[in-house]
Motif scaffolding. Sequence first.
Motif, short mmCIF file in Angstrom:
data_model
loop_
_atom_site.label_atom_id
_atom_site.label_comp_id
_atom_site.label_asym_id
_atom_site.label_seq_id
_atom_site.Cartn_x
_atom_site.Cartn_y
_atom_site.Cartn_z
N ILE A 75 -4.55 -24.44 -7.71
CA ILE A 75 -4.47 -23.76 -9.01
C ILE A 75 -3.48 -22.59 -8.96
CG2 ILE A 75 -5.76 -22.39 -10.69
CD1 ILE A 75 -8.18 -24.17 -10.10
N LEU A 76 -3.47 -21.86 -7.84
CA LEU A 76 -2.52 -20.75 -7.69
C LEU A 76 -1.08 -21.24 -7.71
CD1 LEU A 76 -4.27 -18.51 -4.99
CD2 LEU A 76 -3.79 -17.91 -7.38
N ILE A 77 -0.82 -22.35 -7.03
CA ILE A 77 0.54 -22.91 -7.00
C ILE A 77 0.93 -23.38 -8.39
CG2 ILE A 77 1.94 -24.81 -6.13
CD1 ILE A 77 0.31 -24.61 -3.50
N ILE A 78 0.04 -24.09 -9.06
CA ILE A 78 0.32 -24.58 -10.42
C ILE A 78 0.55 -23.40 -11.36
CG2 ILE A 78 -0.64 -25.81 -12.40
CD1 ILE A 78 -2.18 -27.55 -10.33
N ALA A 79 -0.28 -22.35 -11.24
CA ALA A 79 -0.15 -21.18 -12.11
C ALA A 79 1.19 -20.48 -11.91
CB ALA A 79 -1.30 -20.21 -11.84
N ALA A 80 1.64 -20.40 -10.68
CA ALA A 80 2.94 -19.77 -10.41
C ALA A 80 4.07 -20.55 -11.07
CB ALA A 80 3.16 -19.67 -8.90
N LEU A 81 4.01 -21.89 -10.97
CA LEU A 81 5.05 -22.72 -11.57
C LEU A 81 5.00 -22.66 -13.10
CD1 LEU A 81 4.69 -25.76 -9.15
CD2 LEU A 81 6.61 -24.16 -9.27
N VAL A 82 3.79 -22.66 -13.66
CA VAL A 82 3.66 -22.56 -15.11
C VAL A 82 4.20 -21.22 -15.61
CG1 VAL A 82 2.00 -22.39 -17.01
CG2 VAL A 82 1.73 -24.17 -15.28
N THR A 83 3.99 -20.15 -14.85
CA THR A 83 4.52 -18.84 -15.22
C THR A 83 6.04 -18.87 -15.29
OG1 THR A 83 2.63 -17.72 -14.20
CG2 THR A 83 4.61 -16.41 -14.59
N VAL A 84 6.67 -19.53 -14.34
CA VAL A 84 8.14 -19.67 -14.35
C VAL A 84 8.60 -20.40 -15.61
CG1 VAL A 84 10.13 -20.69 -13.18
CG2 VAL A 84 8.34 -19.56 -11.84
N VAL A 85 7.93 -21.53 -15.92
CA VAL A 85 8.29 -22.31 -17.10
C VAL A 85 8.05 -21.50 -18.37
CG1 VAL A 85 7.69 -24.35 -18.46
CG2 VAL A 85 7.89 -24.52 -15.98
N ASP A 86 6.94 -20.79 -18.41
CA ASP A 86 6.59 -19.98 -19.58
C ASP A 86 7.64 -18.90 -19.82
OD1 ASP A 86 4.55 -19.25 -21.63
OD2 ASP A 86 4.43 -17.39 -20.47
N LEU A 87 8.05 -18.21 -18.77
CA LEU A 87 9.06 -17.16 -18.91
C LEU A 87 10.42 -17.75 -19.29
CD1 LEU A 87 8.14 -14.90 -15.85
CD2 LEU A 87 7.72 -14.44 -18.28
N ALA A 88 10.73 -18.95 -18.78
CA ALA A 88 12.00 -19.60 -19.14
C ALA A 88 12.02 -19.95 -20.63
CB ALA A 88 12.20 -20.85 -18.29
N PHE A 89 10.91 -20.49 -21.14
CA PHE A 89 10.84 -20.78 -22.58
C PHE A 89 10.99 -19.50 -23.40
CE2 PHE A 89 9.60 -25.04 -21.72
CZ PHE A 89 9.64 -25.75 -22.92
N ASN A 90 10.33 -18.44 -22.96
CA ASN A 90 10.39 -17.18 -23.68
C ASN A 90 11.81 -16.62 -23.71
OD1 ASN A 90 9.64 -14.90 -25.04
ND2 ASN A 90 8.50 -13.97 -23.35
N ALA A 91 12.52 -16.81 -22.61
CA ALA A 91 13.87 -16.24 -22.51
C ALA A 91 14.92 -17.07 -23.24
CB ALA A 91 14.26 -16.11 -21.03
N TYR A 92 14.84 -18.39 -23.13
CA TYR A 92 15.92 -19.25 -23.63
C TYR A 92 15.58 -20.01 -24.92
CZ TYR A 92 17.72 -18.31 -18.98
OH TYR A 92 18.17 -17.68 -17.85
N LEU A 93 14.30 -20.21 -25.19
CA LEU A 93 13.88 -20.94 -26.39
C LEU A 93 12.75 -20.14 -27.07
CD1 LEU A 93 13.76 -24.51 -24.81
CD2 LEU A 93 15.51 -23.67 -26.40
N HIS A 94 13.07 -18.92 -27.47
CA HIS A 94 12.01 -18.00 -27.89
C HIS A 94 11.27 -18.50 -29.13
CE1 HIS A 94 9.82 -14.27 -28.10
NE2 HIS A 94 10.20 -14.11 -29.37
N GLU A 95 11.99 -19.03 -30.11
CA GLU A 95 11.32 -19.50 -31.34
C GLU A 95 10.37 -20.65 -31.01
OE1 GLU A 95 13.93 -20.43 -34.53
OE2 GLU A 95 15.02 -18.54 -34.42
#
Length: 226
Positions: A75-95
Amino acid sequence: MDLQAYKDIAWNGVWKQNTGVVQILGLCPILAISTNIVNAVSLGLATIVVMAMSNLVIAALRNFIPYEIRIPVFILIIAALVTVVDLAFNAYLHELYLVLGIFIPLIVTNCIVLARVEAFAAKNEPGGSTVDGIAMGIGLTLVLAVLGAMREVVGSGTLLSGIDMIFPGMQPIVLFGDDYPGFLVAILPPGAFIALGCLIAGRNWIEARKLARAHAAALAAKAAEA
């Protein structure tokens, strides 16, 4: 693993054990976010990235993770990867990030991801595990795409609504004209259940026809031998 083994893993993930219409897992995001094809495919692509990377990392580390604490570590590994994806969406595809909302972070608790990590990646080598994660993610994305397209076309008479959030300047395809009143049920939860039921029934029908043809061929072969 040889090439045939990789093909079998891919076919298993996309069709034979499809998470959406066979295993019936992850219904919350499947039903909630599939109001149009853009939202559905976007969440599916995010899930593919998380599943592929989590399977790869956990398969590579499987011999170093104590069995007793494997689930928290997964779960920790999955959570770390999801955080990366989440931040990438926020940065590049904010809407789009604002539209998808909580469903990107909820990938952490998606039973599809954890199930494949536990059932496959923790027991197999990194190459096959990565293919398994990608295939399972593609299978889910295909279900999301078809479901989203069905609900969007019937519900609002358009296709690719919201595409401008990804490709600025692009406009959705209007299929039935501006005077189409829409069919509200299609974009509400009952419509999601009905559409998913149709997909499950369609997949089962295809498999039943395949088995019937195989049975008929076997009977014909026996008759020819006799």
